[in-house]
Motif scaffolding. Structure first.
Motif, PDB file in Angstrom:
ATOM      1  N   ALA A 165      -9.534   0.966  -3.841  1.00 50.00           N
ATOM      2  CA  ALA A 165      -9.723   1.189  -5.284  1.00 50.00           C
ATOM      3  C   ALA A 165      -9.569   2.670  -5.628  1.00 50.00           C
ATOM      4  CB  ALA A 165     -11.085   0.665  -5.729  1.00 50.00           C
ATOM      5  N   GLU A 166     -10.109   3.553  -4.770  1.00 47.77           N
ATOM      6  CA  GLU A 166      -9.980   4.990  -5.017  1.00 47.77           C
ATOM      7  C   GLU A 166      -8.529   5.445  -4.880  1.00 47.77           C
ATOM      8  OE1 GLU A 166     -12.651   7.088  -2.431  1.00 47.77           O
ATOM      9  OE2 GLU A 166     -14.402   6.006  -3.216  1.00 47.77           O
ATOM     10  N   CYS A 167      -7.848   4.925  -3.897  1.00 49.16           N
ATOM     11  CA  CYS A 167      -6.470   5.335  -3.639  1.00 49.16           C
ATOM     12  C   CYS A 167      -5.515   4.860  -4.731  1.00 49.16           C
ATOM     13  CB  CYS A 167      -6.022   4.805  -2.280  1.00 49.16           C
ATOM     14  SG  CYS A 167      -4.343   5.261  -1.823  1.00 49.16           S
ATOM     15  N   TYR A 168      -5.643   3.601  -5.129  1.00 44.44           N
ATOM     16  CA  TYR A 168      -4.678   3.021  -6.065  1.00 44.44           C
ATOM     17  C   TYR A 168      -5.161   2.987  -7.511  1.00 44.44           C
ATOM     18  CZ  TYR A 168      -2.127   1.790  -1.903  1.00 44.44           C
ATOM     19  OH  TYR A 168      -1.441   1.859  -0.723  1.00 44.44           O
ATOM     20  N   ARG A 169      -6.421   3.297  -7.710  1.00 44.86           N
ATOM     21  CA  ARG A 169      -7.001   3.350  -9.061  1.00 44.86           C
ATOM     22  C   ARG A 169      -6.686   2.087  -9.873  1.00 44.86           C
ATOM     23  NH1 ARG A 169      -8.842   8.572  -9.416  1.00 44.86           N
ATOM     24  NH2 ARG A 169      -7.683  10.089  -8.201  1.00 44.86           N
ATOM     25  N   GLN A 170      -6.926   0.971  -9.211  1.00 47.09           N
ATOM     26  CA  GLN A 170      -6.741  -0.328  -9.849  1.00 47.09           C
ATOM     27  C   GLN A 170      -8.015  -1.134  -9.674  1.00 47.09           C
ATOM     28  OE1 GLN A 170      -3.241  -2.385  -8.549  1.00 47.09           O
ATOM     29  NE2 GLN A 170      -1.919  -0.602  -8.809  1.00 47.09           N
ATOM     30  N   PRO A 171      -8.266  -2.082 -10.579  1.00 43.90           N
ATOM     31  CA  PRO A 171      -9.472  -2.891 -10.424  1.00 43.90           C
ATOM     32  C   PRO A 171      -9.371  -3.813  -9.202  1.00 43.90           C
ATOM     33  CG  PRO A 171      -8.122  -3.711 -12.233  1.00 43.90           C
ATOM     34  CD  PRO A 171      -7.498  -2.432 -11.762  1.00 43.90           C
ATOM     35  N   LEU A 172     -10.508  -4.042  -8.608  1.00 39.11           N
ATOM     36  CA  LEU A 172     -10.568  -4.915  -7.433  1.00 39.11           C
ATOM     37  C   LEU A 172     -10.774  -6.365  -7.857  1.00 39.11           C
ATOM     38  CD1 LEU A 172     -12.921  -2.789  -5.187  1.00 39.11           C
ATOM     39  CD2 LEU A 172     -10.557  -3.373  -4.681  1.00 39.11           C
ATOM     40  N   PRO A 173     -10.186  -7.305  -7.114  1.00 35.26           N
ATOM     41  CA  PRO A 173     -10.509  -8.708  -7.371  1.00 35.26           C
ATOM     42  C   PRO A 173     -11.936  -8.968  -6.894  1.00 35.26           C
ATOM     43  CG  PRO A 173      -9.148  -8.532  -5.416  1.00 35.26           C
ATOM     44  CD  PRO A 173      -9.239  -7.148  -6.011  1.00 35.26           C
ATOM     45  N   PRO A 174     -12.583 -10.010  -7.390  1.00 36.93           N
ATOM     46  CA  PRO A 174     -13.928 -10.314  -6.898  1.00 36.93           C
ATOM     47  C   PRO A 174     -13.889 -10.650  -5.413  1.00 36.93           C
ATOM     48  CG  PRO A 174     -13.111 -12.078  -8.304  1.00 36.93           C
ATOM     49  CD  PRO A 174     -12.105 -10.971  -8.376  1.00 36.93           C
ATOM     50  N   LYS A 175     -14.947 -10.280  -4.703  1.00 39.87           N
ATOM     51  CA  LYS A 175     -15.053 -10.595  -3.280  1.00 39.87           C
ATOM     52  C   LYS A 175     -15.509 -12.040  -3.141  1.00 39.87           C
ATOM     53  CE  LYS A 175     -16.742  -8.604   1.027  1.00 39.87           C
ATOM     54  NZ  LYS A 175     -15.462  -8.499   1.680  1.00 39.87           N
ATOM     55  N   CYS A 176     -14.804 -12.814  -2.321  1.00 42.96           N
ATOM     56  CA  CYS A 176     -15.096 -14.242  -2.153  1.00 42.96           C
ATOM     57  C   CYS A 176     -15.108 -14.604  -0.670  1.00 42.96           C
ATOM     58  CB  CYS A 176     -14.033 -15.087  -2.842  1.00 42.96           C
ATOM     59  SG  CYS A 176     -13.857 -14.795  -4.597  1.00 42.96           S
TER      60      CYS A 176
END
Length: 193
Positions: A165-176
């Motif tokens: 997330a820090e590297c690509y500055r994109q939102p993360l999908p929910p962890k499942c």
């Protein structure tokens, strides 16, 4: 007079093997070989490394289905019912493992989805067929479409998710949790997926 111990037969064999391996690798010598500092390695470990490099250089590139005798040509997924597919899937998984092919990150796929991935993407893939006992080909089944979403959702650790997330500055999908837990054969060298 200095009394020097005589080299053991195993040491002489290792020295001879080292010279043979270096001679065989000479046509392939490039900077990748010289970048590895083997000076502090035991001779046996260096020889194992050189043998693995030679196996890589000499390995033919073949579709994976041709690594088998006879060729591994399972039925098309759409002609199998669920029970047949499950049985054939596990047979194919173990046959792949016999050729040291490890399927990583499969627990998000149903049996049919995994079988389809093997049938359409893994078996026809052209890879180096390396006949070296310590080499394993790991197939990342989470990244078959080139999208990190599956890995991030099901397999990435919290630290890996934060770093991504820090590297690509994109939102993360929910962890499942992956819905199809399997105990697939693992790399005996300790790589756990």
């Amino acid at each position: 007079m200095v009394d020097r111990p005589h080299p053991r037969a195993e040491e002489i064999e290792e020295l001879v093997r080292n010279a043979e391996l270096r001679d065989e690798l000479e046509p392939y010598y490039d900077e990748s070989i010289s970048r590895v500092n083997v000076q502090n390695w035991p001779l046996r470990v260096e020889n194992d490394f050189l043998a693995a490099m030679l196996a890589w250089e000499m390995a033919p590139i073949l579709p994976i289905y041709r690594w088998f005798e006879p060729e591994l040509r399972p039925p098309r997924p759409e002609v199998l019912n669920d029970e047949e597919l499950h049985t054939i899937l596990w047979d194919v998984i173990y046959k792949l493992y016999e050729k040291r092919i490890i399927l990583d990150y499969t627990d998000h796929l149903s049996d049919r989805e995994l079988y389809r991935l093997i049938y359409r993407h893994i078996l026809p893939a052209r890879e180096k067929k390396i006949d070296h006992a310590t080499n394993y080909l790991h197939w990342d089944c989470s990244y078959s479409e080139g999208d990190p979403d599956v890995w991030l959702r099901y397999y990435a650790s919290d630290a890996e998710r934060r770093a991504w997330a820090e590297c690509y500055r994109q939102p993360l999908p929910p962890k499942c949790r992956p819905p199809y837990r399997r105990q697939l054969p693992k790399d005996p060298n300790g790589e756990l997926r």
